[in-house]
Motif scaffolding. Structure first.
Motif, PDB file in Angstrom:
ATOM      1  N   SER A 144       0.520  -1.341   0.368  1.00  0.00           N
ATOM      2  CA  SER A 144       0.080  -0.250  -0.082  1.00  0.00           C
ATOM      3  C   SER A 144       0.721   1.069  -0.373  1.00  0.00           C
ATOM      4  O   SER A 144       0.503   1.308  -1.165  1.00  0.00           O
ATOM      5  N   ASP A 145       2.028   0.717   0.617  1.00  0.00           N
ATOM      6  CA  ASP A 145       2.781   2.147   1.172  1.00  0.00           C
ATOM      7  C   ASP A 145       3.920   3.157  -0.333  1.00  0.00           C
ATOM      8  O   ASP A 145       3.485   3.485  -0.904  1.00  0.00           O
ATOM      9  N   ARG A 146       3.446   1.520  -0.991  1.00  0.00           N
ATOM     10  CA  ARG A 146       4.118   1.822  -2.758  1.00  0.00           C
ATOM     11  C   ARG A 146       2.769   1.999  -4.116  1.00  0.00           C
ATOM     12  O   ARG A 146       3.299   2.463  -4.770  1.00  0.00           O
ATOM     13  N   GLY A 147       1.930   1.666  -3.807  1.00  0.00           N
ATOM     14  CA  GLY A 147       0.853   2.084  -3.895  1.00  0.00           C
ATOM     15  C   GLY A 147       0.408   2.075  -4.914  1.00  0.00           C
ATOM     16  O   GLY A 147      -0.394   1.596  -6.478  1.00  0.00           O
TER      17      GLY A 147
END
Length: 328
Positions: A144-147
Motif C-alpha cells: 500500500s505504501d508503494r501504491g
C-alpha cells in the motif's frame, strides 16, 4: 518532530527509514555540510551529537545528526541524561536528531521516558516467522505504501514466499511493479507466481516435517537453511515457539473456547484456532510433551558452542522418531 529513536534488528527496514528521513531532511546540494554521522565508539559521542544538533545548517535544507547504534536506551549515565534534558527541548526546527539501536530501549529508564516527551520512538524489530498474521499485515502495508494494489491471494502468496524478510519483500514488490506497469487492476496471484521467488526452506516447514516424522525432508531442510546462513538459534527459536503453540492447542482442546485458546497462545485472530487444531489432531499429548525437552537440549548445546550442523541433524533425527507414525 526534531528527534527520533529508531530501534530493532530488522536492519533493512531500519536503514530504509533512515534513508527516507535523510531524503526528507537534507538538501542534497548541501548534504556534505549538514549530515553528521557519529559512531557508537566515538569519544563523547552523545555530547558531540547534541552540539552538532544545536549548530544551524549551512546553506539550504536542514541538518541531520545521526548517533549510530547507541546504548543510551539501555544505560544512560546521569551527566549524559542531564545534557539531554538541557539540550533536547532547545533543538531548533532546522535540525533533526536521530538515534538508532538494535536493542529495545528500556521503557522504565529515565532517558527513554524523557526522550518520548520530546521525540518519537519507532520500532523496526523483525516479526517472528510464526506470527503469520503480522507478516500478512506487513506485506499489505508495504504494498500500500508503494501504491500497489494486490489481490488477496497475491498477499497470501507473498506472505508465504518472503516470510519476515523485509528486504526480499521490497525486491519482490519492485519486480511486480515493473512487470505490472500502469495497469490499474490489482495484481493477481497467477501473475505474481511467475515472478516471485518462493523459498521452501523455512523453519516453519522444518517444524511441519518434524511433526510428520519425515526424517529425510527434515534433514534436507536443515542443510538448506544452514547453507543459506540461517542462524541455528533462530531456527530453534521458531521450532520452540511452534511446538509450544501445538502443545497449548492439545492441552486446552475441549476445555477452553477458541478465544481463550487464542489468548493463551498469543494468537491475534481466534479464527485461526480451528485450522491450527487440525494440524495437531493426529498428534498425541505425550509426543508434544517429549518434543520441548529435546528442543531445549538443542538450544543449550548450540549456546555451548557445539557444531551446529551435527547437533541439529542429531536432534532432528530424535524428534522425527518421536513423531514417527505409530511411535506412541
Amino acid at each position: 518532530m526534531p528527534a527520533y529513536y529508531f530501534w530493532g534488528d530488522d536492519d533493512f527496514a531500519l536503514q530504509t527509514a533512515v534513508h527516507d528521513l535523510r531524503q526528507r531532511t537534507l538538501n542534497e546540494d548541501w548534504a556534505s555540510f549538514n549530515y553528521d554521522v557519529i559512531p557508537a565508539d566515538a569519544a563523547n559521542g552523545p555530547a558531540e551529537a547534541l552540539n552538532q544538533a544545536m549548530t544551524p545548517p549551512f546553506g539550504q535544507g536542514q541538518r541531520l545528526v545521526w548517533l549510530v547504534n547507541t546504548g543510551l536506551g539501555q544505560r544512560c549515565p546521569e551527566p549524559v541524561l542531564a545534557e539531554f534534558e538541557r539540550t533536547l527541548p532547545k533543538i531548533p526546527d532546522t535540525t533533526v536528531l536521530l538515534l538508532t539501536s538494535v536493542a529495545k530501549p528500556d521503557g522504565r529508564a529515565k532517558f527513554t521516558k524523557f526522550f518520548k516527551t520530546w521525540g518519537e520512538v519507532r520500532e523496526f524489530a523483525t516479526i517472528p516467522p510464526w506470527k503469520t498474521d503480522q507478516i500478512h499485515q506487513q506485506v499489505a502495508a508495504v504494498a500500500s505504501d508503494r501504491g500497489m494494489a494486490l489481490e488477496a491471494g497475491t498477499v497470501d502468496l507473498l506472505t508465504e514466499a518472503v516470510g519476515n524478510n523485509t528486504r526480499q519483500l521490497h525486491l519482490e514488490l519492485e519486480k511486480l511493479a515493473l512487470y505490472w506497469g500502469t495497469n490499474p487492476q490489482p495484481i493477481p496471484p497467477a501473475a505474481a507466481a511467475e515472478l516471485v521467488t518462493v523459498s521452501t526452506q523455512t523453519s516453519l516447514k522444518l517444524a511441519q516435517a518434524l511433526k510428520q516424522g519425515d526424517t529425510s525432508t527434515a534433514l534436507g531442510l536443515v542443510s538448506d537453511l544452514l547453507d543459506r546462513n540461517e542462524p541455528a538459534l533462530r531456527m530453534v527459536a521458531t521450532l520452540v515457539s511452534q511446538f509450544r503453540l501445538w502443545l497449548w492447542l492439545k492441552v486446552l482442546a475441549g476445555v477452553a473456547s477458541d478465544a481463550e485458546v487464542a489468548a493463551a497462545a498469543e494468537i491475534a485472530n481466534p479464527k485461526r484456532i480451528y485450522f491450527l487444531k487440525q494440524e495437531v489432531r493426529s498428534l498425541s499429548l505425550a509426543q508434544l510433551q517429549q518434543s520441548l525437552p529435546l528442543l531445549l537440549e538443542l538450544e543449550s548445546d548450540l549456546k555451548q558452542g557445539r557444531d551446529e550442523r551435527a547437533i541439529l541433524q542429531t536432534k532432528v533425527i530424535e524428534l522425527c522418531r518421536v513423531f514417527k507414525p505409530g511411535s506412541l
